[in-house]
Design a protein around this motif. Structure first.
Motif, mmCIF file in Angstrom:
data_model
loop_
_atom_site.group_PDB
_atom_site.id
_atom_site.type_symbol
_atom_site.label_atom_id
_atom_site.label_comp_id
_atom_site.label_asym_id
_atom_site.label_seq_id
_atom_site.Cartn_x
_atom_site.Cartn_y
_atom_site.Cartn_z
ATOM 1 N N LEU A 20 -0.930 49.077 21.625
ATOM 2 C CA LEU A 20 -1.087 47.640 21.490
ATOM 3 C C LEU A 20 0.199 46.970 21.932
ATOM 4 N N VAL A 21 0.050 45.937 22.772
ATOM 5 C CA VAL A 21 1.190 45.170 23.273
ATOM 6 C C VAL A 21 1.083 43.766 22.697
ATOM 7 N N VAL A 22 2.092 43.372 21.929
ATOM 8 C CA VAL A 22 2.079 42.070 21.260
ATOM 9 C C VAL A 22 2.919 41.098 22.076
ATOM 10 N N MET A 23 2.307 39.967 22.463
ATOM 11 C CA MET A 23 2.994 38.968 23.266
ATOM 12 C C MET A 23 3.242 37.697 22.451
ATOM 13 N N ASP A 24 4.330 37.043 22.761
ATOM 14 C CA ASP A 24 4.643 35.757 22.142
ATOM 15 C C ASP A 24 5.515 34.959 23.102
ATOM 16 N N LYS A 25 5.076 33.747 23.421
ATOM 17 C CA LYS A 25 5.799 32.851 24.322
ATOM 18 C C LYS A 25 6.109 33.510 25.666
ATOM 19 N N GLY A 26 5.126 34.243 26.199
ATOM 20 C CA GLY A 26 5.255 34.812 27.529
ATOM 21 C C GLY A 26 6.063 36.091 27.609
ATOM 22 N N ARG A 27 6.415 36.661 26.455
ATOM 23 C CA ARG A 27 7.201 37.899 26.470
ATOM 24 C C ARG A 27 6.563 38.938 25.564
ATOM 25 N N VAL A 82 6.923 41.267 22.558
ATOM 26 C CA VAL A 82 7.805 41.317 21.384
ATOM 27 C C VAL A 82 7.615 42.591 20.566
ATOM 28 N N GLU A 83 6.446 43.244 20.725
ATOM 29 C CA GLU A 83 6.201 44.487 19.989
ATOM 30 C C GLU A 83 5.286 45.385 20.803
ATOM 31 N N GLU A 84 5.441 46.684 20.633
ATOM 32 C CA GLU A 84 4.554 47.676 21.245
ATOM 33 C C GLU A 84 4.372 48.831 20.291
ATOM 34 N N HIS A 90 -1.688 50.885 16.373
ATOM 35 C CA HIS A 90 -2.073 50.006 15.256
ATOM 36 C C HIS A 90 -1.258 50.356 14.003
ATOM 37 N N ASP A 91 -1.216 51.629 13.667
ATOM 38 C CA ASP A 91 -0.507 52.042 12.450
ATOM 39 C C ASP A 91 0.985 51.775 12.553
ATOM 40 N N GLU A 92 1.554 52.055 13.727
ATOM 41 C CA GLU A 92 2.991 51.829 13.909
ATOM 42 C C GLU A 92 3.348 50.352 13.750
ATOM 43 N N LEU A 93 2.542 49.500 14.292
ATOM 44 C CA LEU A 93 2.833 48.067 14.218
ATOM 45 C C LEU A 93 2.642 47.522 12.810
#
Length: 580
Positions: A538-545, A547-549, A552-555
């Motif tokens: 899972l790649v988490v985006m915020d404001k065009g960047r 922020v997390e990868e 599911h469990d790791e995040l």
């Protein structure tokens, strides 16, 4: 074909002028001939003119009409429409998002007709009239050079009238064409979004919206008609002066024995003929400039330079593994990024391994859909590169790029064609058996056999309506999934692919989607996080960047933005179960 029309029009004009000259000669012959010997003396010339009138002129006019109506009028406009549509269809997505679809379509239709009529009027009017007027001046001067003076002066006045009024009509026609296409765009917009209009009970508001456009269009019509009236009055004055001066001058010359009675009949008859033609000529020339105005108005839209084009000699994309790389990309929909304002996608780098399933997560406006649009090359990057199997997508053909990507969107739009055609859009040469198999895998076979459209077409032959309005949201989504299943592209994008489905159907289709994902590189965008929790990463985006990868469990263990989004979801109890 146009050269043939010009030649035929010239021949017809010369013969008609010659007929008026023959009429003058005939009057002279009748005045001076002996009735007993008239046929013997003039029979040859009478027979020749008879053949011209009864045989040659009808044949020339027949071929002229045949070439114009069978060869040019229909084919010319249709080919221009096809070429214009072909060009517009390859404009960028941004081009269509910034205009009414109905307005663009109207301009394609109007510009084609305007171009055809412009060419036809130039061929018919300028050639025909040029030959006609030149022939008339020559024959007037042959009788007496003074007879040509009123005609030349009239022609100069005629040119001045056209120079003043015709450009005005052209400008007004351009404004009128733009207003007409604007009204069409507004009306089509209301029809396309009829559900929204009904939902908010705004029929009266839409009436006023269309009426405001019609009022503006009517203003342009009134301006054009007022100018036309002034032009007609000026032409009537010129014509009256021509008839009076030619008639008076011919009678005066006849009293001086400078011209014959036949010359009087010839000149007055031809002037009367040219008076009738003068109105036609002016209207045709005015129409010519109106057509030019319409064409110019259409060209400003449909011939706009494409903002997104393939580079010269672009190679087709060849996907062997399906690796996707975003290398330090930046993009901002044409907006400035000066000061505190950040780009929609800002210096983003991401690698998706061959066969990896990646979920894109983030708040609304984080840049997830933009990232997908950039991969599809709906827009060009400000900087950076996107690579598929090491090939820069800006250097391959757009067609080949999108052929290698299958996509199911949240807002599914179907073509106003049959169910069969919509599913086969993923693979045009698919057999009916393959289409039915794809529908079964997408669980669309549960409702397709029961479909009947207003024309009685059933099952896979039933038409779905504009944008698929005859189907429910879930039915449209299943047809769209069947379409992508049939396409079977090596890269798969799912943008809220199951959001319109009920839980039972979603669970069934998830199995089909998982089987579809086998061996493919997958990017899945979802606000409902439970639908993508099982992705490889899972790649988490915020404001065009980014922020997390992670998984599911790791995040969840990180307790960052993803964990916060998960807790806020209505299915937050799943988070507690996962934590336990």
């Amino acid at each position: 074909m146009i050269l043939i029309c010009s030649s035929l029009a010239s021949a017809v004009a010369l013969i008609e002028v010659a007929l008026f000259s023959f009429l003058g000669n005939l009057v002279d012959w009748l005045n001076n001939a002996d009735r007993a010997t008239f046929w013997e003396v003039h029979s040859t010339r009478l027979i020749i003119m008879s053949v011209l009138v009864l045989v040659v002129l009808p044949i020339l006019k027949f071929w002229y009409e045949a070439v114009v109506h069978q060869g040019l009028i229909g084919n010319f406009a249709m080919r221009i429409r096809w070429l214009a549509h072909r060009y517009v269809l390859r404009q960028s997505v941004d081009f269509f998002q910034n205009d009414f679809a109905g307005r663009i379509a109207t301009k394609v239709m109007q510009a084609a007709l305007g171009t055809r009529d412009t060419v036809m009027k130039i061929t018919e009017v300028l050639v025909y009239v040029g030959v006609y007027f030149t022939g008339a001046v020559v024959m007037f001067a042959a009788s007496d050079w003074r007879l040509a003076v009123p005609l030349v002066l009239w022609f100069l006045g005629y040119l001045l009238v056209m120079r003043h009024f015709v450009p005005l009509l052209g400008q007004m026609s351009k404004a009128q064409a733009d207003a007409r296409s604007m009204v069409t765009g507004r009306i089509v917009d209301s029809y396309t979004n009829i559900s929204t209009v009904k939902l908010f009970a705004h029929a009266d508001r839409e009436d006023l919206y269309a009426r405001d456009g019609l009022r503006h269009m009517l203003d342009t019509v009134y301006n054009s008609l007022r100018t036309t009236t002034r032009m007609t009055v000026a032409l009537n004055v010129l014509n009256a002066l021509l008839l009076f001066s030619t008639g008076a001058l011919t009678i005066w010359l006849w009293t001086l024995d400078a011209v014959t009675t036949g010359a009087l009949a010839f000149t007055v008859g031809l002037v009367l003929r040219m008076q009738g033609m003068a109105h036609w000529i002016l209207w045709e020339v005015a129409g010519l400039f109106e057509d030019i105005g319409t064409v110019q108005d259409g060209i400003e839209t449909i011939a706009r330079d494409r903002t997104l084009v393939d580079i010269p000699d672009a190679a087709p994309l060849i996907v062997t593994k399906g690796e996707i790389k975003f290398e330090d990309i930046g993009f901002n929909y044409g907006k400035s990024t000066e000061g505190e304002q950040r780009a929609v996608v800002d210096n983003l780098s991401l690698t998706i391994a061959p066969g990896e399933k990646v979920g894109l997560v983030g708040r609304s406006g984080a840049g997830k859909s933009t990232l997908v649009n950039l991969l599809l090359r709906f827009y060009d990057l400000r900087h950076g590169r996107i690579l598929i199997d090491g090939q820069d997508i800006s250097r391959v053909t757009q067609e080949s790029l999108r052929e290698q990507i299958g996509m199911v969107t949240q807002d599914t739009s179907l073509l106003h064609r049959s169910v069969k055609d919509n599913i086969a859009y993923g693979q045009p040469d698919a057999s009916l058996e393959q289409i039915i198999e794809a529908a079964k895998r997408a669980h669309a076979d549960e409702f397709i056999p029961h479909l009947v459209d207003p024309k009685g077409r059933r099952s896979y032959d039933a038409h779905v309506g504009e944008r698929g309005v005859k189907l429910s949201g879930g039915q449209r989504q299943r047809v769209a999934i069947a379409r992508v299943l049939l396409k079977n592209a090596p890269i798969l994008i799912l943008d809220e692919a199951t959001s319109a489905l009920d839980s039972e159907i979603e669970a069934a289709i998830q199995e089909s989607l998982y089987s579809l994902m086998e061996g493919k590189s997958v990017i899945a965008v979802a606000h409902r996080l439970s639908t993508i929790a099982a992705m490889d990463r899972l790649v988490v985006m915020d404001k065009g960047r980014i922020v997390e990868e992670g998984t599911h469990d790791e995040l969840l263990r990180k307790g960052g933005l993803y964990a916060d989004l998960w807790r806020r979801q209505s299915g937050g109890f799943l988070a507690r179960e996962a934590a336990e």
